[in-house]
Design an enzyme around this catalytic site. Structure first.
Site, PDB file in Angstrom:
ATOM      1  N   TYR A  54       0.853  -1.198   0.000  1.00 33.83           N
ATOM      2  CA  TYR A  54       0.000   0.000   0.000  1.00 33.83           C
ATOM      3  C   TYR A  54       0.891   1.250   0.000  1.00 33.83           C
ATOM      4  O   TYR A  54       0.684   2.189  -0.771  1.00 33.83           O
ATOM      5  CB  TYR A  54      -0.928  -0.013   1.213  1.00 33.83           C
ATOM      6  CG  TYR A  54      -1.879   1.162   1.260  1.00 33.83           C
ATOM      7  CD1 TYR A  54      -3.138   1.096   0.657  1.00 33.83           C
ATOM      8  CD2 TYR A  54      -1.515   2.358   1.891  1.00 33.83           C
ATOM      9  CE1 TYR A  54      -4.003   2.174   0.678  1.00 33.83           C
ATOM     10  CE2 TYR A  54      -2.378   3.441   1.921  1.00 33.83           C
ATOM     11  CZ  TYR A  54      -3.620   3.349   1.315  1.00 33.83           C
ATOM     12  OH  TYR A  54      -4.479   4.423   1.334  1.00 33.83           O
ATOM     13  N   LYS A  69     -29.232   2.599  16.322  1.00 37.28           N
ATOM     14  CA  LYS A  69     -29.164   4.061  16.341  1.00 37.28           C
ATOM     15  C   LYS A  69     -27.776   4.431  16.848  1.00 37.28           C
ATOM     16  O   LYS A  69     -27.389   4.059  17.957  1.00 37.28           O
ATOM     17  CB  LYS A  69     -30.225   4.657  17.258  1.00 37.28           C
ATOM     18  CG  LYS A  69     -30.164   6.176  17.284  1.00 37.28           C
ATOM     19  CD  LYS A  69     -31.462   6.785  17.747  1.00 37.28           C
ATOM     20  CE  LYS A  69     -31.557   8.255  17.420  1.00 37.28           C
ATOM     21  NZ  LYS A  69     -30.468   9.078  17.927  1.00 37.28           N
ATOM     22  N   ARG A  72     -25.104  18.885  10.570  1.00 35.13           N
ATOM     23  CA  ARG A  72     -26.530  19.117  10.481  1.00 35.13           C
ATOM     24  C   ARG A  72     -26.904  20.567  10.786  1.00 35.13           C
ATOM     25  O   ARG A  72     -27.825  21.126  10.187  1.00 35.13           O
ATOM     26  CB  ARG A  72     -27.227  18.194  11.472  1.00 35.13           C
ATOM     27  CG  ARG A  72     -28.682  18.490  11.553  1.00 35.13           C
ATOM     28  CD  ARG A  72     -29.376  17.270  12.023  1.00 35.13           C
ATOM     29  NE  ARG A  72     -30.145  17.566  13.196  1.00 35.13           N
ATOM     30  CZ  ARG A  72     -30.837  16.642  13.834  1.00 35.13           C
ATOM     31  NH1 ARG A  72     -30.773  15.403  13.442  1.00 35.13           N
ATOM     32  NH2 ARG A  72     -31.542  16.971  14.867  1.00 35.13           N
ATOM     33  N   ILE A  99     -35.491  12.288  14.475  1.00 36.18           N
ATOM     34  CA  ILE A  99     -36.379  11.122  14.516  1.00 36.18           C
ATOM     35  C   ILE A  99     -37.157  11.179  15.821  1.00 36.18           C
ATOM     36  O   ILE A  99     -36.592  11.561  16.853  1.00 36.18           O
ATOM     37  CB  ILE A  99     -35.605   9.786  14.492  1.00 36.18           C
ATOM     38  CG1 ILE A  99     -34.518   9.789  13.412  1.00 36.18           C
ATOM     39  CG2 ILE A  99     -36.545   8.617  14.264  1.00 36.18           C
ATOM     40  CD1 ILE A  99     -33.736   8.483  13.348  1.00 36.18           C
ATOM     41  N   LYS A 140     -37.595   2.051  10.249  1.00 35.62           N
ATOM     42  CA  LYS A 140     -38.015   2.849   9.091  1.00 35.62           C
ATOM     43  C   LYS A 140     -38.889   1.993   8.185  1.00 35.62           C
ATOM     44  O   LYS A 140     -38.634   0.791   8.038  1.00 35.62           O
ATOM     45  CB  LYS A 140     -36.793   3.279   8.262  1.00 35.62           C
ATOM     46  CG  LYS A 140     -35.734   4.043   9.025  1.00 35.62           C
ATOM     47  CD  LYS A 140     -34.507   4.243   8.130  1.00 35.62           C
ATOM     48  CE  LYS A 140     -33.357   4.799   8.941  1.00 35.62           C
ATOM     49  NZ  LYS A 140     -32.096   4.802   8.208  1.00 35.62           N
ATOM     50  N   GLU A 152     -23.580   9.071  10.326  1.00 39.59           N
ATOM     51  CA  GLU A 152     -23.035   9.540  11.590  1.00 39.59           C
ATOM     52  C   GLU A 152     -21.528   9.403  11.587  1.00 39.59           C
ATOM     53  O   GLU A 152     -20.996   8.368  11.163  1.00 39.59           O
ATOM     54  CB  GLU A 152     -23.548   8.710  12.779  1.00 39.59           C
ATOM     55  CG  GLU A 152     -25.031   8.664  12.957  1.00 39.59           C
ATOM     56  CD  GLU A 152     -25.629   9.993  13.385  1.00 39.59           C
ATOM     57  OE1 GLU A 152     -26.461  10.501  12.593  1.00 39.59           O
ATOM     58  OE2 GLU A 152     -25.287  10.512  14.459  1.00 39.59           O
TER      59      GLU A 152
HETATM   60  S1  IVH Z   1     -32.183   7.770   9.760  1.00 38.05           S
HETATM   61  C1  IVH Z   1     -34.994  11.792   8.931  1.00 38.05           C
HETATM   62  N1  IVH Z   1     -30.769   6.035  11.032  1.00 38.05           N
HETATM   63  O1  IVH Z   1     -30.208  10.276  14.894  1.00 38.05           O
HETATM   64  C2  IVH Z   1     -34.045  11.180   9.838  1.00 38.05           C
HETATM   65  N2  IVH Z   1     -30.651   8.256  11.760  1.00 38.05           N
HETATM   66  O2  IVH Z   1     -32.041  11.549  16.615  1.00 38.05           O
HETATM   67  C3  IVH Z   1     -33.689   9.799   9.380  1.00 38.05           C
HETATM   68  N3  IVH Z   1     -29.127   8.597  13.665  1.00 38.05           N
HETATM   69  O3  IVH Z   1     -30.785  12.923  12.689  1.00 38.05           O
HETATM   70  C4  IVH Z   1     -32.416   9.443   9.940  1.00 38.05           C
HETATM   71  N4  IVH Z   1     -28.481   6.523  13.820  1.00 38.05           N
HETATM   72  O4  IVH Z   1     -28.441  11.831  12.683  1.00 38.05           O
HETATM   73  C5  IVH Z   1     -31.113   7.321  10.951  1.00 38.05           C
HETATM   74  N5  IVH Z   1     -29.540   4.362  12.026  1.00 38.05           N
HETATM   75  C6  IVH Z   1     -29.885   5.632  11.944  1.00 38.05           C
HETATM   76  C7  IVH Z   1     -29.355   6.588  12.835  1.00 38.05           C
HETATM   77  C8  IVH Z   1     -29.782   7.896  12.703  1.00 38.05           C
HETATM   78  C9  IVH Z   1     -28.349   7.731  14.305  1.00 38.05           C
HETATM   79  C10 IVH Z   1     -29.196  10.030  13.961  1.00 38.05           C
HETATM   80  C11 IVH Z   1     -29.498  10.909  12.775  1.00 38.05           C
HETATM   81  C12 IVH Z   1     -30.759  11.623  13.151  1.00 38.05           C
HETATM   82  C13 IVH Z   1     -30.722  11.540  14.636  1.00 38.05           C
HETATM   83  C14 IVH Z   1     -32.085  11.723  15.253  1.00 38.05           C
END
Ligand code: IVH
Length: 716
Positions: free
Chosen positions: A44, A130, A151, A91, A304, A188
């Protein structure tokens, strides 16, 4: 386009550069995201060095997204603002319920709402961890990272592209065969728990302050203006969402995941699909059981809707989408043994008991200590050494003991006071507890463990009024070992102060010349501040402003106080009084502001090592603060002719100056060495020099020796 196609039309180094980009990106991904390298580190490095060499001789070929540019570059003056093409929403949380028959009740309600809104029973959803990190948006245009942004408020964020480029897991270019025209990936940035722990260890070894938790460390790092520092931190990235997009239609979340995989963008894992409520609940159990296996801080599961067109149907509120929820686990608890209790002295001198635990794994990290807060907490929960205890780690909060499971047969209740033998573990000064308070505190004004607070108090407006010396500056002085006690301020040089770093080594912030000059000037003024201010400034227990004023009325100068017969008698009197025999009458009238508690506290302080040290430092500094309200005999009716009057003596008098000094003091007055506006009289003998001029300048009454005699004689 991933590889810079502007190169491909011409022969020569351009083609090789493009090929090296592609190869390095590929191996980078295998190494950092897959942990499955195909080539050795040495191979590398060879590729990397070849690219570096070409770039050196052809600087115009250096592109910010080149694999060689991940080490960071010159600091940003500030972050530019980016307005998000699609808002970055939050969320809605649904919480696991404590002690409930159905802990997932809130999640079921969420699911029922989906059922109602979509008009059918089974709705497929995805489940994924999460991540407790910092949300970012990565904007790729034709396969090239155009910018990365935080954000912010959801609409406008900070442009952190330079910092994000240093994160090896984030591709700077995407494979051209699969790259959509526009792709805004959301995800993230976080620090893996293991890397975080190692970084903190190294920081502590190097004498740098440790970060509180991975999230703070990540947020702090991303705010760095110098990306070279960011490059040294173990940041990682996982994608979990999409913003702006122009490319092949993505019907479901799975299509999106497959796109990410084709583009070698690391994504959040594991993901599960649940086709109905039963599978959803089963999925929750799965994640609950595997919480500890994930090497990043997670506090729940994101649910979701699988079908992206159904998401659009449901839409969002201004805050969060209706098609997603974050299921928050209850803090994880574990049973372990409390091996010992230690005591820490906090910044404010508060003694905090800490439980030393048999190490136990909770939410993916090893817990070996937990705060016990204070004696009341220990008493209330009846925590004893050797106990089996239930420990909880709630999110980012420090671990705590929930309750005792069992005591050892011989275990005795814990007493913080007895444990420390009534002495501060840091400096061995007596510990005290104020009525109505739960905490024991160290009583020592120079205790290193509470240096910051002492310096801040010393410098307060009501104390010695040191300009610009607030908590942040005091803390920095202590941290950089320029001061361990307030009197150390007098040994500081203006240069040390000017160069003082109020920030940290990553984002330094100089105190500066202007502030340094202000501090020096007020320190100079402080030297001649009156006794009451000094007494208050020393932060002796029970010595508030009014007690300081009263003590100042009763004494002429600071050096009189440690040997004050008045204070000793006051103490003796009460002790005798308590025994109801041989009461000693205090021959002075003292207001209620100075009672036996104050007397005891002051005498104890001046007899302590710290007190001795303070006195000798003051002597070295030539500071012996003088009372400006000295009137010892009567508190309210000034019956002595010279009560509260300040004299300066100069010139040749009929007798030695000490004779006059004594005479003045016997009559309730005070003598000082230099004239100020506060001087009442200048007693001037023959051949009085500059003091006479100064007195007339300041309008201070000048007395000849006969005037003085007359003043005393006519008073009665
Ligand atoms: S989906 C419209 N998936 O948590 C928002 N968010 O508390 C859809 N987050 O703003 C986001 N893990 O920055 C999503 N597996 C995950 C996540 C995640 C952490 C964060 C994200 C969001 C915040 C809300």
């Amino acid at each position: 386009m991933s590889e810079p196609d502007l190169f491909s039309s011409a022969p020569g180094p351009e083609l090789r550069v493009a090929e090296l980009w592609r190869q390095l990106q590929h191996h980078n991904h295998l190494y950092y995201s897959q942990a499955e390298p195909e080539i050795s580190d040495a191979d590398y490095d060879t590729l990397y060095r070849e690219l570096e060499t070409i770039e050196k001789s052809h600087p115009h070929l250096i592109h910010p997204n080149s694999p060689t540019q991940r080490v960071g570059s010159v600091p940003n003056p500030a972050f530019a603002q980016v307005s998000h093409p699609v808002p970055m929403l939050s969320i809605d949380d649904v919480f696991e319920l404590k002690g409930a028959e159905v802990p997932e009740a809130e999640l079921i309600t969420f699911y029922e709402r989906l059922q109602k809104n979509l008009g059918r029973k089974d709705i497929a959803v995805t489940l994924e961890p999460k991540i407790d990190g910092v949300a970012v948006s990565l904007f790729y245009e034709n396969g090239s990272l155009e910018y990365a942004a935080t954000r912010g408020d959801g609409t406008i964020g900070d442009d952190v592209t330079q910092n994000v480029r240093t994160i090896r897991q984030i591709p700077l270019t995407l494979p051209s065969a699969h790259a959509p025209g526009i792709l805004e990936v959301r995800g993230e940035i976080f620090m893996p728990i293991s890397a975080f722990a190692q970084m903190n260890e190294e920081r502590e070894e190097a004498g740098h302050p440790a970060f509180a938790n991975p999230r703070n460390a990540t947020a702090g790092t991303l705010k760095q203006l110098d990306s070279r520092i960011v490059a040294t931190r173990p940041l990682a990235f996982l994608a979990h969402g999409i913003g702006a997009y122009k490319g092949e239609p993505l019907k479901t979340e799975i299509d999106f995941h497959q796109l990410l995989d084709r583009l070698a963008i690391p994504r959040n894992q594991p993901t599960r699909i649940a086709d109905n409520l039963a599978e959803l609940l089963e999925g929750i159990h799965f994640f609950r059981n595997h919480r500890a296996d994930i090497d990043n801080a997670t506090d729940g599961v994101v649910i979701k809707i699988l079908d992206r067109s159904e998401r659009e149907k449901l839409g969002s509120t201004s805050r969060a989408p209706r098609w997603a929820a974050a299921y928050k686990f209850l803090p994880e608890q574990q049973e372990t043994t409390l091996k010992a209790i230690t005591v820490q002295v906090g910044r404010t001198g508060v003694l905090t008991p800490v439980a030393e635990l048999e190490p136990v794994l909770i939410s993916g990290s090893t817990v070996s200590r937990a705060t016990l807060h204070n004696q009341d907490e220990i008493t209330k929960k009846d925590i004893r050494i050797g106990d089996r205890v239930l420990v909880e780690k709630a999110g980012e909060i420090i671990p705590a003991i929930v309750r005792v499971i069992s005591h050892l047969p011989a275990a005795v209740p814990f007493s913080l006071f007895d444990f420390v033998h009534g002495k501060c573990p840091s400096c061995h000064a007596p510990v005290t507890k104020e009525v109505g308070f739960v905490a024991w505190r160290c009583s020592n004004f120079e205790c290193p463990a509470q240096a910051t607070t002492s310096i801040t108090h010393f410098s307060a407006r009501k104390a010695l009024d040191i300009d610009s010396m607030g908590e942040i500056v005091a803390e920095a002085l202590v941290r950089h070992r320029h001061a361990t006690s307030p009197l150390d301020l007098f040994s500081l040089t203006e240069e040390t102060l000017a160069n003082l770093n109020l920030g940290n080594e990553d984002s330094p912030r100089r105190f500066g010349e202007k502030n340094a000059a202000k501090v020096m000037a007020s320190l100079h003024l402080a030297r001649s501040k009156p006794l009451n201010k000094w007494l208050f400034a020393m932060g002796i227990r029970h010595l508030g402003e009014s007690a300081a004023n009263e003590l100042s009325r009763l004494h002429q100068r600071l050096s009189d106080i440690p040997t004050s017969s008045l204070l000793t008698e006051l103490l003796r009197d009460t002790r005798a009084d308590a025994k109801k025999k041989n009461p000693v009458l205090v021959p002075y009238r003292i207001t209620g502001d100075v009672g036996p508690a104050v007397a005891e506290s002051i005498l104890t302080f001046f007899q302590s090592e710290a007190g001795h040290h303070a006195l000798s430092r003051l002597a070295e500094l030539g500071i012996d603060p003088i009372s400006n309200n000295h009137a010892p005999f009567y508190a309210d009716s000034p019956a002595l002719p010279l009560n509260g009057k300040t004299f300066v003596i100069t010139g040749t008098l009929s007798q030695h100056r000490d004779h006059f000094k004594e005479l003045i003091e016997k009559n309730g007055g005070l003598t000082t060495g230099s004239i100020s506006k506060k001087t009442d009289y200048l007693l001037a003998g023959n051949a009085a020099g500059s003091k006479l001029d100064k007195a007339s300048q300041l309008g201070v009454t000048v007395l000849t020796e006969p005037d003085f005699d007359y003043l005393l004689a006519t008073y009665k």
